[in-house]
Write an enzyme that holds these catalytic residues in place. Structure first.
Site, PDB file in Angstrom:
ATOM      1  N   CYS A   1      32.993 -44.427  25.004  1.00  0.00           N
ATOM      2  CA  CYS A   1      34.879 -44.012  23.792  1.00  0.00           C
ATOM      3  C   CYS A   1      35.411 -44.402  22.807  1.00  0.00           C
ATOM      4  O   CYS A   1      34.848 -45.298  23.222  1.00  0.00           O
ATOM      5  CB  CYS A   1      35.494 -44.099  25.387  1.00  0.00           C
ATOM      6  SG  CYS A   1      36.178 -44.914  25.696  1.00  0.00           S
ATOM      7  N   CYS A   2      35.901 -43.361  22.560  1.00  0.00           N
ATOM      8  CA  CYS A   2      36.925 -44.174  21.239  1.00  0.00           C
ATOM      9  C   CYS A   2      38.046 -42.822  21.884  1.00  0.00           C
ATOM     10  O   CYS A   2      38.193 -42.459  22.316  1.00  0.00           O
ATOM     11  CB  CYS A   2      36.204 -44.227  19.802  1.00  0.00           C
ATOM     12  SG  CYS A   2      35.669 -42.532  19.354  1.00  0.00           S
ATOM     13  N   GLN A   3      38.398 -42.711  20.113  1.00  0.00           N
ATOM     14  CA  GLN A   3      39.708 -41.888  20.487  1.00  0.00           C
ATOM     15  C   GLN A   3      39.416 -40.356  20.833  1.00  0.00           C
ATOM     16  O   GLN A   3      39.226 -39.577  21.104  1.00  0.00           O
ATOM     17  CB  GLN A   3      40.337 -42.213  19.094  1.00  0.00           C
ATOM     18  CG  GLN A   3      41.842 -41.623  19.148  1.00  0.00           C
ATOM     19  CD  GLN A   3      42.745 -42.331  20.661  1.00  0.00           C
ATOM     20  OE1 GLN A   3      42.823 -43.308  20.286  1.00  0.00           O
ATOM     21  NE2 GLN A   3      43.842 -41.334  20.735  1.00  0.00           N
TER      22      GLN A   3
END
Length: 181
Positions: free
Chosen positions: A69-71
């Site tokens: 995941c990231c933003q």
């Protein structure tokens, strides 16, 4: 090769990830920068920043799905492609990233003492350089306007190439290294 990569790069929605985490069926790896991770993250996520990405730092547990995941889901998709090209068979990307997780109403761990986001740091530094270059250009020497032009050109390049040299430099500052685990 691209088709083969895309067939092994799967995406899941926040709801699915929540169920997997609740049932201890997933390992969640957050590929955002340490300062972003320190500020806010999904509980249980491990930090492996994309800027320092090393396949050997990825935790592996038999019987658990690897989810990145990231933003927003863009950087984690980049990290997933790196893993797939290095022999990892299946990688799952959180669709919409942390933003989608929060929009689904799920809790995050927030640290109000964490450094400000990299995006805001770039805005502050770039804006300051343009402002100083303009003031110095108007009152000291027009040659200082080159500074403002240089920063503007750098921002255009960052937007076109989706890379930011200023963010890469700021990420190396000690206060931006806090929160990495």
């Amino acid at each position: 090769m691209t088709n083969q990569l895309s067939t092994h790069l799967q995406s899941i929605k926040a709801e699915t990830l929540k169920q997997w985490l609740d049932h201890n069926q997933a390992i969640l790896v957050d590929v955002r920068e340490p300062s972003e991770y320190a500020a806010e993250r999904i509980h249980g996520a491990k930090s492996v920043p994309l800027s320092q990405f090393d396949i050997n730092q990825i935790p592996v547990e038999t019987g658990k799905s690897l989810v990145l995941c990231c933003q927003t889901g863009n950087r984690s998709a980049q990290a997933a492609k790196k893993l797939l090209t290095n022999g990892v068979e299946t990688v799952i990307n959180l669709e919409g990233g942390l933003n989608a997780w929060k929009q689904s109403g799920y809790a995050t761990q927030i640290n109000i003492n964490a450094p400000i986001s990299m995006f805001r740091q770039v805005q502050i530094v770039a804006g300051s350089l343009v402002f100083v270059g303009t003031i110095l250009g108007a009152f000291v020497s027009p040659w200082f306007l080159i500074l403002s032009g240089f920063v503007g050109a750098g921002l255009v390049f960052a937007g076109v190439s989706n890379t930011c040299a200023m963010a890469a430099l700021l990420a190396k500052l000690p206060y931006n290294q806090r929160g990495q685990s």
